[in-house]
Motif scaffolding. Structure first.
Motif, PDB file in Angstrom:
ATOM      1  N   TRP A   1      18.783  11.727 -11.820  1.00 27.68           N
ATOM      2  CA  TRP A   1      19.735  12.800 -11.579  1.00 27.68           C
ATOM      3  C   TRP A   1      20.954  12.234 -10.872  1.00 27.68           C
ATOM      4  N   GLU A   2      22.136  12.606 -11.330  1.00 22.17           N
ATOM      5  CA  GLU A   2      23.380  12.175 -10.684  1.00 22.17           C
ATOM      6  C   GLU A   2      23.761  13.206  -9.640  1.00 22.17           C
ATOM      7  N   GLN A   3      24.080  12.729  -8.447  1.00 21.53           N
ATOM      8  CA  GLN A   3      24.458  13.614  -7.354  1.00 21.53           C
ATOM      9  C   GLN A   3      25.974  13.677  -7.234  1.00 21.53           C
ATOM     10  N   PRO A   4      26.500  14.774  -6.686  1.00 25.64           N
ATOM     11  CA  PRO A   4      27.948  14.888  -6.518  1.00 25.64           C
ATOM     12  C   PRO A   4      28.555  13.779  -5.639  1.00 25.64           C
ATOM     13  N   ASP A   5      27.759  13.184  -4.736  1.00 22.51           N
ATOM     14  CA  ASP A   5      28.267  12.134  -3.844  1.00 22.51           C
ATOM     15  C   ASP A   5      28.264  10.735  -4.477  1.00 22.51           C
ATOM     16  N   GLY A   6      27.895  10.640  -5.757  1.00 24.05           N
ATOM     17  CA  GLY A   6      27.905   9.349  -6.453  1.00 24.05           C
ATOM     18  C   GLY A   6      26.576   8.616  -6.425  1.00 24.05           C
ATOM     19  N   ARG A   7      25.664   9.037  -5.579  1.00 18.23           N
ATOM     20  CA  ARG A   7      24.330   8.425  -5.564  1.00 18.23           C
ATOM     21  C   ARG A   7      23.526   8.966  -6.740  1.00 18.23           C
ATOM     22  N   ILE A   8      22.412   8.311  -7.017  1.00 19.07           N
ATOM     23  CA  ILE A   8      21.513   8.847  -8.034  1.00 19.07           C
ATOM     24  C   ILE A   8      20.146   9.103  -7.408  1.00 19.07           C
TER      25      ILE A   8
ATOM     26  N   LEU B   1      24.506   2.517  -5.317  1.00 21.62           N
ATOM     27  CA  LEU B   1      24.910   1.205  -5.823  1.00 21.62           C
ATOM     28  C   LEU B   1      25.645   0.442  -4.725  1.00 21.62           C
ATOM     29  N   ARG B   2      25.169  -0.771  -4.458  1.00 22.90           N
ATOM     30  CA  ARG B   2      25.767  -1.638  -3.435  1.00 22.90           C
ATOM     31  C   ARG B   2      25.860  -3.050  -3.997  1.00 22.90           C
TER      32      ARG B   2
ATOM     33  N   PRO C   1      15.310  18.720  -7.588  1.00 20.20           N
ATOM     34  CA  PRO C   1      16.335  17.892  -8.244  1.00 20.20           C
ATOM     35  C   PRO C   1      17.456  18.683  -8.913  1.00 20.20           C
ATOM     36  N   SER C   2      17.164  19.858  -9.430  1.00 22.74           N
ATOM     37  CA  SER C   2      18.189  20.611 -10.167  1.00 22.74           C
ATOM     38  C   SER C   2      19.095  21.445  -9.253  1.00 22.74           C
ATOM     39  N   ARG C   3      18.836  21.433  -7.952  1.00 26.39           N
ATOM     40  CA  ARG C   3      19.684  22.184  -7.012  1.00 26.39           C
ATOM     41  C   ARG C   3      20.777  21.280  -6.442  1.00 26.39           C
ATOM     42  N   GLY C   4      21.748  21.859  -5.781  1.00 29.49           N
ATOM     43  CA  GLY C   4      22.770  21.112  -5.062  1.00 29.49           C
ATOM     44  C   GLY C   4      23.796  20.428  -5.944  1.00 29.49           C
ATOM     45  N   GLY C   5      24.012  20.940  -7.152  1.00 30.32           N
ATOM     46  CA  GLY C   5      25.046  20.377  -8.015  1.00 30.32           C
ATOM     47  C   GLY C   5      24.650  19.097  -8.737  1.00 30.32           C
ATOM     48  N   ARG C   6      23.379  18.727  -8.679  1.00 30.03           N
ATOM     49  CA  ARG C   6      22.932  17.520  -9.383  1.00 30.03           C
ATOM     50  C   ARG C   6      22.851  17.794 -10.870  1.00 30.03           C
ATOM     51  N   LYS C   7      23.064  16.742 -11.646  1.00 28.81           N
ATOM     52  CA  LYS C   7      22.980  16.855 -13.109  1.00 28.81           C
ATOM     53  C   LYS C   7      22.077  15.759 -13.638  1.00 28.81           C
ATOM     54  N   LEU C   8      21.208  16.146 -14.561  1.00 30.65           N
ATOM     55  CA  LEU C   8      20.341  15.164 -15.202  1.00 30.65           C
ATOM     56  C   LEU C   8      21.211  14.193 -15.980  1.00 30.65           C
ATOM     57  N   ARG C   9      21.061  12.927 -15.716  1.00 29.98           N
ATOM     58  CA  ARG C   9      21.875  11.908 -16.392  1.00 29.98           C
ATOM     59  C   ARG C   9      21.575  11.926 -17.880  1.00 29.98           C
ATOM     60  N   PRO C  10      22.612  11.893 -18.731  1.00 27.46           N
ATOM     61  CA  PRO C  10      22.358  11.804 -20.174  1.00 27.46           C
ATOM     62  C   PRO C  10      21.478  10.586 -20.449  1.00 27.46           C
ATOM     63  N   GLY C  11      20.374  10.809 -21.147  1.00 26.85           N
ATOM     64  CA  GLY C  11      19.419   9.732 -21.400  1.00 26.85           C
ATOM     65  C   GLY C  11      18.608   9.399 -20.165  1.00 26.85           C
ATOM     66  N   GLY C  12      18.662  10.263 -19.135  1.00 28.12           N
ATOM     67  CA  GLY C  12      18.009   9.981 -17.866  1.00 28.12           C
ATOM     68  C   GLY C  12      16.568  10.410 -17.781  1.00 28.12           C
ATOM     69  N   VAL C  13      15.960  10.724 -18.895  1.00 28.53           N
ATOM     70  CA  VAL C  13      14.540  11.049 -18.924  1.00 28.53           C
ATOM     71  C   VAL C  13      13.853   9.926 -19.666  1.00 28.53           C
ATOM     72  N   ARG C  14      12.794   9.399 -19.083  1.00 28.24           N
ATOM     73  CA  ARG C  14      12.086   8.291 -19.721  1.00 28.24           C
ATOM     74  C   ARG C  14      10.593   8.412 -19.493  1.00 28.24           C
ATOM     75  N   THR C  15       9.863   7.695 -20.313  1.00 26.97           N
ATOM     76  CA  THR C  15       8.434   7.597 -20.147  1.00 26.97           C
ATOM     77  C   THR C  15       8.181   6.661 -18.978  1.00 26.97           C
ATOM     78  N   PRO C  16       7.405   7.071 -17.984  1.00 29.87           N
ATOM     79  CA  PRO C  16       7.162   6.187 -16.853  1.00 29.87           C
ATOM     80  C   PRO C  16       6.473   4.898 -17.288  1.00 29.87           C
ATOM     81  N   SER C  17       6.861   3.809 -16.679  1.00 32.90           N
ATOM     82  CA  SER C  17       6.288   2.513 -17.007  1.00 32.90           C
ATOM     83  C   SER C  17       6.477   1.590 -15.827  1.00 32.90           C
ATOM     84  N   ALA C  18       5.558   0.675 -15.646  1.00 38.99           N
ATOM     85  CA  ALA C  18       5.709  -0.321 -14.589  1.00 38.99           C
ATOM     86  C   ALA C  18       6.804  -1.307 -14.965  1.00 38.99           C
ATOM     87  N   ASN C  19       7.119  -1.393 -16.253  1.00 43.87           N
ATOM     88  CA  ASN C  19       8.155  -2.303 -16.725  1.00 43.87           C
ATOM     89  C   ASN C  19       9.242  -1.475 -17.396  1.00 43.87           C
TER      90      ASN C  19
END
Length: 195
Positions: free
Chosen positions: A88-95, A111-112, A133-151
């Motif tokens: 999720w992308e946050q309004p402050d630029g963090r994810i 990002l640093r 996650p869906s509150r506070g102006g956050r937006k699901l990143r396009p393509g930001g859903v994935r199958t969980p994996s250790a790799n």
């Protein structure tokens, strides 16, 4: 020269400790990765202070993380960083990395760069409700859903389809799953089984 000779009276030795990285369970400094374009950027955890990193998370969310069954803040962050399934992308630029499993387990990263190398630094992490996650102006990143994996390189976008045996008219709406399984029900007699 005193220890307090840093800018604004900040102890330079304390500052070095704050920016030091915490080791993951495999002995490296990488807790996971975020896929960016065709590459990946590692997720790292700094010791931090009351404003970010391990210290902040211990102070603000350590007890709740342990109540969720994690032995430490570090193990929680590593689990979320390696097995998240939403970004999720946050309004402050963090994810916000979200691991869905009942409620939501969250790690917020920023990002640093260190010595010219980019990394995502964990600013905070905590367990919360599934709607957070869906509150506070956050937006699901396009393509930001994935199958969980250790790799993360083996991850693929999560496709919302049901297994073949569950694709019965209306089954998905009711939560019922039609099965073609050959496993007998508890009260069913199994043919060919001797008594």
């Amino acid at each position: 020269m005193s220890k307090q000779s840093g800018a604004a009276g900040i102890n330079p030795l304390a500052r070095l400790k704050e920016i030091a990285f915490v080791k993951a369970s495999d002995g490296t400094l990488n807790f996971g990765e975020v896929i960016e374009g065709k590459g990946t950027i590692p997720i790292k955890l700094q010791v931090g202070n009351k404003l970010y990193g391990q210290a902040k998370i211990e102070i603000k969310h350590g007890q709740k993380i342990k109540e969720e069954g994690y032995k430490s803040v570090v193990s929680f962050i590593e689990d979320v960083s390696k097995h998240y399934n939403e970004i999720w992308e946050q309004p402050d630029g963090r994810i916000m990395l979200v691991k869905r499993n009942g409620g939501s387990k969250i790690a917020v990263v920023e990002l640093r760069k260190k010595k010219g190398e980019p990394f995502y630094g964990v600013t905070t992490a905590f367990p919360t409700d599934s709607g957070y996650p869906s509150r506070g102006g956050r937006k699901l990143r396009p393509g930001g859903v994935r199958t969980p994996s250790a790799n993360p390189e083996q991850s693929a976008p999560l496709i919302y389809t049901a297994p073949r045996e569950a694709q019965v008219e209306g089954a998905w709406r009711t939560g019922e799953v039609a099965s073609t399984s050959t496993i007998p029900k508890p009260d069913e007699v199994v043919k060919g089984a001797g008594s």
